[in-house]
Design an enzyme around this catalytic site. Structure first.
Site, PDB file in Angstrom:
ATOM      1  N   TYR A  20      21.485  78.844  16.191  1.00 40.45           N
ATOM      2  CA  TYR A  20      21.843  79.260  14.820  1.00 40.45           C
ATOM      3  C   TYR A  20      20.598  79.437  13.954  1.00 40.45           C
ATOM      4  O   TYR A  20      20.374  80.506  13.379  1.00 40.45           O
ATOM      5  CB  TYR A  20      22.789  78.239  14.174  1.00 40.45           C
ATOM      6  CG  TYR A  20      22.880  78.382  12.663  1.00 40.45           C
ATOM      7  CD1 TYR A  20      23.477  79.496  12.081  1.00 40.45           C
ATOM      8  CD2 TYR A  20      22.345  77.404  11.808  1.00 40.45           C
ATOM      9  CE1 TYR A  20      23.537  79.645  10.699  1.00 40.45           C
ATOM     10  CE2 TYR A  20      22.403  77.541  10.434  1.00 40.45           C
ATOM     11  CZ  TYR A  20      22.996  78.659   9.877  1.00 40.45           C
ATOM     12  OH  TYR A  20      23.045  78.807   8.510  1.00 40.45           O
TER      13      TYR A  20
ATOM     14  N   THR B  76      36.207  86.875  10.735  1.00 42.21           N
ATOM     15  CA  THR B  76      36.140  86.064  11.960  1.00 42.21           C
ATOM     16  C   THR B  76      37.016  84.836  11.741  1.00 42.21           C
ATOM     17  O   THR B  76      37.664  84.705  10.689  1.00 42.21           O
ATOM     18  CB  THR B  76      34.703  85.584  12.232  1.00 42.21           C
ATOM     19  OG1 THR B  76      34.328  84.673  11.188  1.00 42.21           O
ATOM     20  CG2 THR B  76      33.715  86.749  12.299  1.00 42.21           C
TER      21      THR B  76
ATOM     22  N   LYS C 125      18.880  82.856  12.266  1.00 41.72           N
ATOM     23  CA  LYS C 125      18.644  83.029  10.829  1.00 41.72           C
ATOM     24  C   LYS C 125      17.157  83.289  10.562  1.00 41.72           C
ATOM     25  O   LYS C 125      16.789  84.095   9.709  1.00 41.72           O
ATOM     26  CB  LYS C 125      19.102  81.790  10.050  1.00 41.72           C
ATOM     27  CG  LYS C 125      20.604  81.552  10.041  1.00 41.72           C
ATOM     28  CD  LYS C 125      21.400  82.626   9.337  1.00 41.72           C
ATOM     29  CE  LYS C 125      21.220  82.610   7.836  1.00 41.72           C
ATOM     30  NZ  LYS C 125      22.110  83.629   7.178  1.00 41.72           N
TER      31      LYS C 125
ATOM     32  N   THR D  86      18.707  79.818   5.104  1.00 47.23           N
ATOM     33  CA  THR D  86      18.972  78.382   5.191  1.00 47.23           C
ATOM     34  C   THR D  86      17.677  77.589   5.347  1.00 47.23           C
ATOM     35  O   THR D  86      16.696  78.100   5.907  1.00 47.23           O
ATOM     36  CB  THR D  86      19.899  78.110   6.394  1.00 47.23           C
ATOM     37  OG1 THR D  86      19.858  76.718   6.714  1.00 47.23           O
ATOM     38  CG2 THR D  86      19.466  78.880   7.637  1.00 47.23           C
ATOM     39  N   ASP D  87      17.718  76.331   4.907  1.00 46.58           N
ATOM     40  CA  ASP D  87      16.552  75.459   5.110  1.00 46.58           C
ATOM     41  C   ASP D  87      16.341  75.142   6.590  1.00 46.58           C
ATOM     42  O   ASP D  87      15.281  74.660   6.985  1.00 46.58           O
ATOM     43  CB  ASP D  87      16.686  74.162   4.295  1.00 46.58           C
ATOM     44  CG  ASP D  87      17.911  73.319   4.656  1.00 46.58           C
ATOM     45  OD1 ASP D  87      18.729  73.753   5.494  1.00 46.58           O
ATOM     46  OD2 ASP D  87      18.047  72.211   4.082  1.00 46.58           O
ATOM     47  N   GLU D  88      17.366  75.441   7.416  1.00 45.65           N
ATOM     48  CA  GLU D  88      17.247  75.101   8.844  1.00 45.65           C
ATOM     49  C   GLU D  88      16.171  75.927   9.544  1.00 45.65           C
ATOM     50  O   GLU D  88      15.749  75.576  10.644  1.00 45.65           O
ATOM     51  CB  GLU D  88      18.611  75.243   9.539  1.00 45.65           C
ATOM     52  CG  GLU D  88      19.634  74.316   8.917  1.00 45.65           C
ATOM     53  CD  GLU D  88      20.920  74.144   9.713  1.00 45.65           C
ATOM     54  OE1 GLU D  88      20.904  74.285  10.938  1.00 45.65           O
ATOM     55  OE2 GLU D  88      21.942  73.848   9.073  1.00 45.65           O
TER      56      GLU D  88
HETATM   57  P1  NAD Z   1      31.149  80.741   6.753  1.00 41.84           P
HETATM   58  O1  NAD Z   1      31.092  80.586   8.234  1.00 41.84           O
HETATM   59  O2  NAD Z   1      32.070  79.886   5.951  1.00 41.84           O
HETATM   60  O3  NAD Z   1      31.521  82.258   6.388  1.00 41.84           O
HETATM   61  C1  NAD Z   1      30.943  83.345   7.055  1.00 41.84           C
HETATM   62  C2  NAD Z   1      31.708  84.606   6.654  1.00 41.84           C
HETATM   63  O4  NAD Z   1      31.056  85.731   7.274  1.00 41.84           O
HETATM   64  C3  NAD Z   1      33.162  84.617   7.135  1.00 41.84           C
HETATM   65  O5  NAD Z   1      34.006  85.093   6.102  1.00 41.84           O
HETATM   66  C4  NAD Z   1      33.143  85.583   8.311  1.00 41.84           C
HETATM   67  O6  NAD Z   1      34.382  86.264   8.499  1.00 41.84           O
HETATM   68  C5  NAD Z   1      32.034  86.543   7.875  1.00 41.84           C
HETATM   69  N1  NAD Z   1      31.426  87.236   9.015  1.00 41.84           N
HETATM   70  C6  NAD Z   1      30.983  86.700  10.174  1.00 41.84           C
HETATM   71  N2  NAD Z   1      30.513  87.662  10.981  1.00 41.84           N
HETATM   72  C7  NAD Z   1      30.642  88.842  10.303  1.00 41.84           C
HETATM   73  C8  NAD Z   1      30.331  90.188  10.597  1.00 41.84           C
HETATM   74  N3  NAD Z   1      29.790  90.540  11.772  1.00 41.84           N
HETATM   75  N4  NAD Z   1      30.608  91.135   9.670  1.00 41.84           N
HETATM   76  C9  NAD Z   1      31.175  90.815   8.488  1.00 41.84           C
HETATM   77  N5  NAD Z   1      31.493  89.556   8.161  1.00 41.84           N
HETATM   78  C10 NAD Z   1      31.235  88.577   9.045  1.00 41.84           C
HETATM   79  O7  NAD Z   1      29.642  80.583   6.260  1.00 41.84           O
HETATM   80  P2  NAD Z   1      29.072  79.922   4.927  1.00 41.84           P
HETATM   81  O8  NAD Z   1      28.935  78.465   5.120  1.00 41.84           O
HETATM   82  O9  NAD Z   1      29.794  80.470   3.752  1.00 41.84           O
HETATM   83  O10 NAD Z   1      27.595  80.526   4.941  1.00 41.84           O
HETATM   84  C11 NAD Z   1      27.312  81.775   4.328  1.00 41.84           C
HETATM   85  C12 NAD Z   1      25.828  82.077   4.480  1.00 41.84           C
HETATM   86  O11 NAD Z   1      25.050  81.046   3.886  1.00 41.84           O
HETATM   87  C13 NAD Z   1      25.381  82.167   5.941  1.00 41.84           C
HETATM   88  O12 NAD Z   1      24.465  83.233   6.036  1.00 41.84           O
HETATM   89  C14 NAD Z   1      24.692  80.835   6.191  1.00 41.84           C
HETATM   90  O13 NAD Z   1      23.675  80.981   7.151  1.00 41.84           O
HETATM   91  C15 NAD Z   1      24.115  80.532   4.809  1.00 41.84           C
HETATM   92  N6  NAD Z   1      23.944  79.107   4.487  1.00 41.84           N
HETATM   93  C16 NAD Z   1      24.988  78.243   4.619  1.00 41.84           C
HETATM   94  C17 NAD Z   1      24.820  76.909   4.256  1.00 41.84           C
HETATM   95  C18 NAD Z   1      25.949  75.918   4.336  1.00 41.84           C
HETATM   96  O14 NAD Z   1      25.751  74.721   4.074  1.00 41.84           O
HETATM   97  N7  NAD Z   1      27.172  76.312   4.659  1.00 41.84           N
HETATM   98  C19 NAD Z   1      23.583  76.469   3.767  1.00 41.84           C
HETATM   99  C20 NAD Z   1      22.534  77.404   3.636  1.00 41.84           C
HETATM  100  C21 NAD Z   1      22.732  78.712   3.998  1.00 41.84           C
HETATM  101  P1  TYD Z   2      27.247  70.367   9.765  1.00 43.52           P
HETATM  102  O1  TYD Z   2      28.240  70.269   8.678  1.00 43.52           O
HETATM  103  O2  TYD Z   2      27.632  71.008  11.051  1.00 43.52           O
HETATM  104  O3  TYD Z   2      25.969  71.108   9.132  1.00 43.52           O
HETATM  105  P2  TYD Z   2      24.461  71.314   9.751  1.00 43.52           P
HETATM  106  O4  TYD Z   2      24.456  70.928  11.166  1.00 43.52           O
HETATM  107  O5  TYD Z   2      24.257  72.778   9.583  1.00 43.52           O
HETATM  108  O6  TYD Z   2      23.576  70.474   8.900  1.00 43.52           O
HETATM  109  O7  TYD Z   2      26.720  68.916  10.112  1.00 43.52           O
HETATM  110  C1  TYD Z   2      26.111  68.104   9.130  1.00 43.52           C
HETATM  111  C2  TYD Z   2      25.626  66.847   9.816  1.00 43.52           C
HETATM  112  O8  TYD Z   2      26.767  66.100  10.265  1.00 43.52           O
HETATM  113  C3  TYD Z   2      24.786  67.103  11.060  1.00 43.52           C
HETATM  114  O9  TYD Z   2      23.756  66.131  11.125  1.00 43.52           O
HETATM  115  C4  TYD Z   2      25.761  66.918  12.205  1.00 43.52           C
HETATM  116  C5  TYD Z   2      26.721  65.865  11.676  1.00 43.52           C
HETATM  117  N1  TYD Z   2      28.119  65.951  12.175  1.00 43.52           N
HETATM  118  C6  TYD Z   2      28.743  64.817  12.697  1.00 43.52           C
HETATM  119  O10 TYD Z   2      28.153  63.735  12.775  1.00 43.52           O
HETATM  120  N2  TYD Z   2      30.035  64.931  13.146  1.00 43.52           N
HETATM  121  C7  TYD Z   2      30.712  66.113  13.081  1.00 43.52           C
HETATM  122  O11 TYD Z   2      31.901  66.161  13.540  1.00 43.52           O
HETATM  123  C8  TYD Z   2      30.083  67.256  12.525  1.00 43.52           C
HETATM  124  C9  TYD Z   2      30.791  68.585  12.437  1.00 43.52           C
HETATM  125  C10 TYD Z   2      28.771  67.130  12.072  1.00 43.52           C
END
Ligand code: NAD
Ligand code: TYD
Length: 339
Positions: free
Chosen positions: A153, A36, A157, A125-127
């Protein structure tokens, strides 16, 4: 050991693949990712030539493609990172979050049931726990905190998590779930807070802080998350949920100010913009269970991790420049222009 890692062309999944190929040189790792906007093959460039690595461009929602891959590879484990992951996008368009995050999870687990699996691991996720009030610093999310989501979102999850636990109870599927706090580090897509602020600051562009910037997130360096998942898939108890977080709570505004300081940019770049709808106030993980059962502790302190992360973005403009100069510009315009 053969492991299918879904979503491995994204932020955390790619870091996990690097960790696994490095730590277990005899494991076979297959990345299943449909690329994506958030996934990029340039992220996986360092491992593309590794003979123990294979990349497959398919969606986790495509049942036939997933079954074909299981027939070809006979995986021992599936670690599911694939997801739509950005809260702001889920507010604009929830549907794709339901398709990927919930239906995709069920397709993967159906294949696991059909072909057999030693472990299906859901990266959550903790969310899913909703948020905590700012005036109760004594409160933390534990694994028994009720699911109470705020955004499309987090709801998608949570729906997936419930389905994973149902597949365990109903069909005996050997599952584990990990629920981690906010990650940061290399290859973080520039729509998220930390990389967005680093890249905007480098361009002397406004730094858009939602609301008053008082929302609190519990930040964990991505490598520490990968190490925790490694422990859970090898030593975690089947049917269990493990919270992952490092007691590193920061207000958004303090992070943005720190980034300005590290980059030598003026705080006058900070612009307060309209708050996110339904914006969660505070996330805070209690990681006692994973610490006591699996001996996990975070290793990178935020003060070091943020420096390493900023340095990575300074050194790797070739990775993020094509992203921010492409379709991302339309996204940015749509989300921030009249905010
Ligand atoms: P990201 O958005 O950076 O990456 C998501 C990946 O999934 C991308 O490579 C995308 O191409 C792929 N993808 C999306 N839809 C798909 C599909 N239908 N089939 C195959 N591949 C697909 O996300 P991230 O930040 O690396 O998060 C990864 C996982 O960890 C997610 O499940 C997210 O909910 C979880 N998570 C993320 C965070 C965070 O802080 N980023 C924290 C806790 C949990
Ligand atoms: P984000 O990185 O989107 O993660 P999450 O919403 O999953 O925690 O955002 C982290 C925090 O930063 C969230 O409280 C929203 C805030 N935020 C801003 O203030 N400005 C921004 O442009 C973005 C993307 C996030």
């Amino acid at each position: 050991m053969t492991i299918i890692v879904t979503g491995g062309a994204g932020f955390i999944g790619s870091n996990f693949i690097f960790h696994m190929l490095n730590k277990y040189p005899d494991y076979r790792i297959i990345c299943l990712d449909c690329l994506t906007y958030a996934g990029s093959l340039s992220t996986l460039e360092p491992v593309m030539d590794n003979p123990n690595f294979r990349f497959v461009k398919e969606s986790i929602t495509d049942r036939a493609a997933v079954e074909k891959l299981f027939e070809e590879e006979h995986p021992d484990m599936v670690v599911n990172f694939a997801a739509e992951s950005h809260v702001d996008r889920s507010i604009e368009n929830p549907q794709v979050f339901l398709d990927t995050n919930i239906i995709g999870t069920s397709v993967l687990m159906d294949a696991c049931r059909k072909y057999g699996i030693k472990r299906y691991h859901q990266v959550s996720t903790d969310e899913v726990y909703g948020d905590l009030p700012l005036d109760r610093p004594d409160m933390f999310f534990t694994e028994t905190t009720p699911i109470h989501t705020s955004s499309p979102y987090s709801s998608s999850k949570a729906g997936a998590d419930l389905l994973v636990l149902a597949y365990h109870r109903t069909y005996g599927l050997p599952v584990t779930i990990s629920r981690c706090s906010n990650n940061y580090g290399p290859y973080h897509f520039p729509e998220k807070l930390i990389p967005l602020m680093i890249i905007n600051a480098l361009h002397d562009k406004p730094l858009p802080v939602y609301g008053e910037g008082l929302n609190v997130r519990d930040w964990l360096y991505v490598e520490d998350h990968c190490k925790a998942i490694d422990l859970v898939i090898h030593n975690g108890r089947v049917g269990e949920v493990y919270n992952i977080g490092g007691h590193n709570e920061m207000k958004n505004i303090d992070i943005v100010k720190l980034i300005c300081k590290e980059l030598g940019k003026p705080e006058s770049l900070i612009t307060y913009v309209t708050d996110r709808k339904g914006h969660d106030m505070r996330y805070a993980i209690d990681p006692t269970k994973i610490h006591n059962e699996l001996g996990w502790l975070p290793e990178t302190m935020f003060t070091d991790g943020i420096k390493k992360t900023i340095k990575w973005y300074l050194d790797n403009e070739a990775w993020w420049e094509p992203i921010v100069s492409g379709e991302y510009q339309n996204y940015y315009e749509k989300m921030y222009a009249n905010r």
